[in-house]
Scaffold this active site. Structure first.
Site, PDB file in Angstrom:
ATOM      1  CD  GLU A   1      -2.810  -1.278   0.087  1.00 42.31           C
ATOM      2  OE1 GLU A   1      -2.959  -0.251  -0.610  1.00 42.31           O
ATOM      3  OE2 GLU A   1      -3.417  -2.342  -0.150  1.00 42.31           O
TER       4      GLU A   1
ATOM      5  CB  CYS B   1      -0.963   7.085   1.350  1.00 39.85           C
ATOM      6  SG  CYS B   1      -2.419   6.147   1.846  1.00 39.85           S
TER       7      CYS B   1
END
Length: 474
Positions: free
Chosen positions: A220, A254
């Site tokens: 991720e 993110c």
């Protein structure tokens, strides 16, 4: 106190993994009741420690809004556990597949088998959700887990350690702490699966280390998630939809909007609308407890360096706050940048903070081409109420996920997979897809007393075999 040597640390990590693997082999398939009990224990311990976590997160950041922490760290973790408990029995049921005429009579089912021991490498930006979220998925799939926590959140790590040790024995869930050398050794362990959340640069090293053990990975990562403001979109609406995703945790997310693609003739309007909305939400950020700090001085200086590089190369900066920029204060309001060019570092690197470049475009195809000319982002945000425009962007771009007229909230969708593509990551977790990611889908073909397999045994060439070949090869 003497610190363990690298060799001692490596040995200890292998011993912890060995103990978890032995424990797993003794109970290789926990039933639904056991897994639900694990999840309930995790939830209760999280509830018991929630105030301690809020306090610890603020200490680690120097200041972090308790509301931000509750909304983005603790509440999603609890929702994820609740969702997993509700749906776990259905996920665990073997799925029936079609055997086909060639294999008849037989049944074919897919059983979802725990992998074993899962390694989880946790970043500093959301240390509760990004540790307990993957852990929830790993436990739901029947696994054990080792978690490497970030060295930048020591106070939060201590609470997470207490939280997990209150719920689980170390042979089921173990917390590991340490600097980069420990993270390197951790990623080189022969896990049954390794999940890493962090930067693309570090993700490459993690994948390389895992490859030596043929350990499957879920990465991720991040990258530069764009916001496309379509020509039809009112600027005030666009700003209202994207600003929270940029300001939450001071942009240290993110999936935060990394840059904005805006029609050229509307950039000034966008800057003014953003500044107006920002002042309405936060006022003077230095005195506002709702706005958080940059995590540490290292990250603060990195962001200032990106800002200085852009200024030196001709960008213009528009402070979203009326306050002058205080370089000695880690509370950094959004700095909007116009006149940005591709050679500026902030247009090449993931920003991960409250800097927001604005890129001009003339036609929507130009904006789409701009996105497609760069590495595939973790998230793509489109601001448009026009259905044709929405479909055009969906059909002609790639990204890990998409929000239309919203930002970041797709991460909170428990019933949908979350993950990147290409440089922004690989694999998925959350919900059912997370359960499948941390399970082995084992095909089980079963026959009864009738053995049709002998029909294809040698010697070859008899009339029945020729009939079968002629029937199926057509």
């Amino acid at each position: 106190m003497n610190m363990p040597s690298p060799q001692q640390m490596d040995s200890e990590l292998h011993n912890i993994l060995k103990r978890q693997r032995i424990a797993f082999q003794q109970h290789p398939f926990a039933d639904a009741a056991a897994r639900i009990d694990w999840l309930k224990r995790l939830k209760q311990s999280l509830l018991d420690h929630q105030q301690a976590l809020l306090d610890a997160l603020s200490r680690d950041y120097g200041h972090r809004s308790p509301d931000d922490s509750m909304l983005s760290d603790i509440m999603p973790a609890i929702n994820n556990i609740n969702y997993s408990i509700k749906h776990l029995r259905g996920w665990m049921k073997p799925s029936r597949r079609h055997a086909g005429l060639m294999l008849a009579p037989a049944s074919v089912k897919v059983h979802y088998q725990p992998l074993g021991v899962i390694g989880i490498i946790v970043p500093w930006n959301f240390p509760v959700m990004l540790s307990l979220g993957p852990l929830t998925t790993a436990l739901a799939a029947g696994n054990r887990a080792m978690l490497k926590l970030s060295e930048f959140t020591p106070a939060t790590n201590e609470v997470i350690r207490r939280l997990l040790s209150a719920a689980f024995p170390p042979e089921q869930v173990t917390v590991i702490e340490g600097e980069a050398d420990v993270a390197t050794a951790f990623s080189a362990l022969p896990f049954d699966h390794l999940l890493f959340t962090g930067s693309t640069v570090v993700g490459r090293h993690v994948m390389h280390a895992a490859a030596d053990n043929l350990t499957p990975v879920t990465l991720e990562l991040g990258g530069k998630s764009p916001v496309i403001i379509a020509p039809d979109m009112p600027i005030s609406d666009a700003v209202e939809r994207l600003i929270y995703g940029k300001c939450l945790n001071a942009g240290q997310i993110c999936v935060a909007p990394d840059y904005v693609l805006c029609p050229a003739h509307r950039i000034e309007e966008f800057v003014e609308a953003y500044r107006r909305q920002f002042r309405s939400m936060y006022g003077e950020v230095t005195r506002n407890p709702d706005y958080g700090n940059i995590i540490n001085e290292r990250q603060h200086q990195r962001l200032l360096s990106l800002l200085d590089d852009a200024l030196a190369k001709g960008a213009k900066v528009h402070n979203a706050s009326d306050e002058p920029l205080d370089r000695g204060n880690r509370k950094l309001a959004t700095q909007l940048l116009t006149g940005v060019t591709p050679e500026m570092k902030l247009m090449q690197e993931e920003i991960f903070g409250p800097l927001l470049p604005i890129v001009a475009y003339q036609a929507l195809n130009e904006a789409i081409d701009f996105v497609n000319a760069r590495p595939r982002p973790l998230a793509l945000y489109l601001m448009s109420f026009d259905k044709t425009t929405q479909q055009q962007v969906l059909d002609n771009t790639h990204s890990g996920g998409v929000c239309i007229n919203e930002t970041v909230f797709h991460v909170a969708a428990d019933d949908a997979p979350f993950g990147g593509i290409g440089p922004s990551g690989m694999g998925h977790y959350h919900g059912k897809e997370g359960f499948l990611q941390f399970s082995h889908a084992r095909t089980v073909l079963a026959r009864g007393r009738i053995n049709t397999g002998k029909l294809v045994h040698p010697p070859y060439g008899n009339w029945l075999q020729r009939l079968l070949v002629n029937f199926f090869v057509r």
